[in-house]
Structures are given as C-alpha cells and as structure tokens.
Design a protein around this motif. Structure first.
Motif, PDB file in Angstrom:
ATOM      1  N   MET A 196     -13.432 -13.675  -1.257  1.00 12.01           N
ATOM      2  CA  MET A 196     -12.050 -13.197  -1.932  1.00 12.01           C
ATOM      3  C   MET A 196     -11.623 -12.153  -0.942  1.00 12.01           C
ATOM      4  N   LEU A 197     -10.163 -12.268  -0.644  1.00 12.93           N
ATOM      5  CA  LEU A 197      -9.472 -11.414   0.101  1.00 12.93           C
ATOM      6  C   LEU A 197      -8.737 -10.443  -0.825  1.00 12.93           C
ATOM      7  N   HIS A 198      -8.701  -9.161  -0.571  1.00 12.40           N
ATOM      8  CA  HIS A 198      -7.966  -8.238  -1.600  1.00 12.40           C
ATOM      9  C   HIS A 198      -6.892  -7.574  -0.726  1.00 12.40           C
ATOM     10  N   ILE A 199      -5.724  -7.375  -1.321  1.00 15.64           N
ATOM     11  CA  ILE A 199      -4.729  -6.909  -0.579  1.00 15.64           C
ATOM     12  C   ILE A 199      -4.060  -5.765  -1.746  1.00 15.64           C
ATOM     13  N   ALA A 200      -3.804  -4.687  -1.260  1.00 18.63           N
ATOM     14  CA  ALA A 200      -3.635  -3.448  -1.996  1.00 18.63           C
ATOM     15  C   ALA A 200      -2.382  -2.532  -1.473  1.00 18.63           C
ATOM     16  N   LEU A 201      -1.632  -1.936  -2.532  1.00 17.37           N
ATOM     17  CA  LEU A 201      -0.835  -0.538  -2.020  1.00 17.37           C
ATOM     18  C   LEU A 201      -1.317   0.343  -2.978  1.00 17.37           C
ATOM     19  N   GLU A 202      -1.691   1.638  -2.369  1.00 16.58           N
ATOM     20  CA  GLU A 202      -1.965   2.696  -3.025  1.00 16.58           C
ATOM     21  C   GLU A 202      -1.115   3.779  -2.753  1.00 16.58           C
ATOM     22  N   GLY A 203      -1.023   4.527  -3.966  1.00 16.25           N
ATOM     23  CA  GLY A 203      -0.110   5.756  -3.972  1.00 16.25           C
ATOM     24  C   GLY A 203       1.217   5.694  -3.795  1.00 16.25           C
ATOM     25  N   ILE A 204       1.783   4.417  -4.261  1.00 14.72           N
ATOM     26  CA  ILE A 204       3.166   4.437  -4.125  1.00 14.72           C
ATOM     27  C   ILE A 204       4.012   5.452  -5.162  1.00 14.72           C
ATOM     28  N   ARG A 205       4.834   6.073  -4.835  1.00 11.97           N
ATOM     29  CA  ARG A 205       5.566   7.093  -5.506  1.00 11.97           C
ATOM     30  C   ARG A 205       6.935   6.812  -5.841  1.00 11.97           C
ATOM     31  N   HIS A 245      -6.223 -19.849   7.503  1.00 16.49           N
ATOM     32  CA  HIS A 245      -5.680 -19.245   8.681  1.00 16.49           C
ATOM     33  C   HIS A 245      -4.923 -17.999   8.186  1.00 16.49           C
ATOM     34  N   PRO A 246      -5.953 -16.984   8.460  1.00 15.79           N
ATOM     35  CA  PRO A 246      -5.386 -15.412   8.234  1.00 15.79           C
ATOM     36  C   PRO A 246      -4.181 -14.994   8.942  1.00 15.79           C
ATOM     37  N   SER A 247      -3.844 -15.684   9.917  1.00 12.28           N
ATOM     38  CA  SER A 247      -2.574 -15.199  10.721  1.00 12.28           C
ATOM     39  C   SER A 247      -1.346 -15.764  10.167  1.00 12.28           C
ATOM     40  N   SER A 248      -1.332 -16.609   8.883  1.00 11.53           N
ATOM     41  CA  SER A 248      -0.316 -16.989   8.333  1.00 11.53           C
ATOM     42  C   SER A 248      -0.025 -16.354   7.128  1.00 11.53           C
ATOM     43  N   LEU A 249       1.244 -15.972   7.066  1.00 10.80           N
ATOM     44  CA  LEU A 249       1.509 -14.981   6.006  1.00 10.80           C
ATOM     45  C   LEU A 249       1.860 -15.834   4.610  1.00 10.80           C
ATOM     46  N   GLU A 250       2.083 -17.243   4.731  1.00 15.06           N
ATOM     47  CA  GLU A 250       2.345 -18.103   3.664  1.00 15.06           C
ATOM     48  C   GLU A 250       1.121 -18.213   2.890  1.00 15.06           C
ATOM     49  N   GLU A 251      -0.146 -18.085   3.548  1.00  7.73           N
ATOM     50  CA  GLU A 251      -1.375 -18.137   2.734  1.00  7.73           C
ATOM     51  C   GLU A 251      -1.792 -16.892   2.114  1.00  7.73           C
ATOM     52  N   SER A 252      -1.080 -15.783   2.216  1.00 11.19           N
ATOM     53  CA  SER A 252      -1.421 -14.570   1.870  1.00 11.19           C
ATOM     54  C   SER A 252      -0.416 -14.090   0.817  1.00 11.19           C
ATOM     55  N   VAL A 253      -0.505 -12.746   0.617  1.00 14.07           N
ATOM     56  CA  VAL A 253       0.310 -12.104  -0.209  1.00 14.07           C
ATOM     57  C   VAL A 253       1.052 -11.034   0.596  1.00 14.07           C
ATOM     58  N   ASN A 254       2.408 -11.103   0.713  1.00 11.29           N
ATOM     59  CA  ASN A 254       3.020  -9.908   1.474  1.00 11.29           C
ATOM     60  C   ASN A 254       3.131  -8.681   0.593  1.00 11.29           C
ATOM     61  N   TYR A 255       2.698  -7.633   1.245  1.00 13.50           N
ATOM     62  CA  TYR A 255       2.519  -6.240   0.695  1.00 13.50           C
ATOM     63  C   TYR A 255       4.018  -5.737   0.281  1.00 13.50           C
ATOM     64  N   GLU A 256       4.781  -6.117   1.391  1.00 11.49           N
ATOM     65  CA  GLU A 256       6.609  -5.630   1.040  1.00 11.49           C
ATOM     66  C   GLU A 256       6.909  -6.393  -0.062  1.00 11.49           C
ATOM     67  N   GLN A 314       5.563 -14.729  -8.721  1.00 15.90           N
ATOM     68  CA  GLN A 314       6.094 -14.499  -7.219  1.00 15.90           C
ATOM     69  C   GLN A 314       4.925 -15.171  -6.490  1.00 15.90           C
ATOM     70  N   TYR A 315       3.537 -14.815  -6.720  1.00 14.58           N
ATOM     71  CA  TYR A 315       2.344 -15.220  -5.808  1.00 14.58           C
ATOM     72  C   TYR A 315       1.418 -15.794  -6.822  1.00 14.58           C
ATOM     73  N   PRO A 316       1.812 -17.222  -7.395  1.00 19.39           N
ATOM     74  CA  PRO A 316       0.907 -18.038  -8.226  1.00 19.39           C
ATOM     75  C   PRO A 316      -0.491 -18.034  -7.713  1.00 19.39           C
ATOM     76  N   GLY A 317      -1.008 -18.001  -6.456  1.00 14.17           N
ATOM     77  CA  GLY A 317      -2.298 -18.106  -5.815  1.00 14.17           C
ATOM     78  C   GLY A 317      -3.271 -16.785  -6.255  1.00 14.17           C
ATOM     79  N   VAL A 318      -2.716 -15.827  -6.736  1.00 12.84           N
ATOM     80  CA  VAL A 318      -3.500 -14.712  -7.165  1.00 12.84           C
ATOM     81  C   VAL A 318      -4.269 -14.987  -8.038  1.00 12.84           C
ATOM     82  N   GLN A 319      -5.759 -14.435  -7.849  1.00 11.93           N
ATOM     83  CA  GLN A 319      -6.499 -14.983  -8.837  1.00 11.93           C
ATOM     84  C   GLN A 319      -7.136 -13.893  -9.735  1.00 11.93           C
ATOM     85  N   ALA A 320      -6.668 -12.548  -9.117  1.00 11.87           N
ATOM     86  CA  ALA A 320      -7.055 -11.236 -10.184  1.00 11.87           C
ATOM     87  C   ALA A 320      -6.007 -10.099  -9.489  1.00 11.87           C
TER      88      ALA A 320
END
Length: 118
Positions: free
Chosen positions: A1-10, A41-52, A83-89
């Motif tokens: 499982m790959l975790h993507i996070a933003l912390e401390g957004i004010r 392919h971890p280099s492809s943003l289409e397979e991930s979640v854009n933190y922006e 927006q990101y239907p592939g999110v599992q959690a």
C-alpha cells in the motif's frame, strides 16, 4: 500500500456551531492521508494521487462555512474519493485552534478514517 499525505495545511475559515465563530472565524490545521495500491510504474502520476489535487480539494471545501467540523471532514473525504476513485483508504483530520468554550485548549480535533472495498 502506498500512502500519500499532506500534513499541517493551515487555513483561516469560518466553521463553527456558534454564530461568533461563523463571523470571526478561526485558525484550522488539516492533515490528509490517502492509501492506494502500489503503482506498477511509480513514475507515472496517472497511477497515483496528485497531492496538489488533494490541496485543491481541501481549499475548496474549507471555503464553505459549516456548523460542524464533522461535515467538513466528511465533505473532504467524499470529494477525494470522487476525484480519485482508486483510493482504498483515507484519514482526514481537522484541528480548530483555541475553540471558544471558555477553557484553555490548544485544539479541538475531528478525524474521519475510511476504508473502501474495491
């Protein structure tokens, strides 16, 4: 499982049960964490979640005043899943600085954790 996070957004926003909170506003700190299957392919943003994109969702939801922080974290969670239907959690945690109820408290905190069956 790959975790993507933003912390401390004010944010400065106008969420709160009391009328004064909806007029005066308050400081908020937001943490957002999502989990997806490890991409082939971890280099492809289409397979991930854009933190922006996560930030844009948070910013949009935080601009809409709500009486309850529970509604805010729900709306952020729902928008992420849309927006990101592939999110599992996901875990969305919102902290309100110095809530105005007469006691000395650093933050009130509401956190929503979701697990999706895919």
């Amino acid at each position: 499982m790959l975790h993507i996070a933003l912390e401390g957004i004010r944010f400065y926003a106008y969420h709160g049960f009391y009328k004064e909170e909806q007029v005066i506003g308050n400081h908020f700190v937001l943490d957002v964490k999502v989990s997806i299957p490890e991409p082939e392919h971890p280099s492809s943003l289409e397979e991930s979640v854009n933190y922006e994109g996560l930030y844009a969702i948070a910013q949009q939801v935080m601009q809409v005043p709500q009486a309850l922080l529970e509604q805010v974290v729900h709306d952020i969670t729902a928008a992420i899943k849309t927006q990101y239907p592939g999110v599992q959690a996901s875990v969305v945690t919102l902290r309100k600085q110095s809530p105005p109820f007469g006691g000395e408290v650093d933050f009130s905190v509401v956190s929503l954790e979701k697990q999706y069956v895919i």
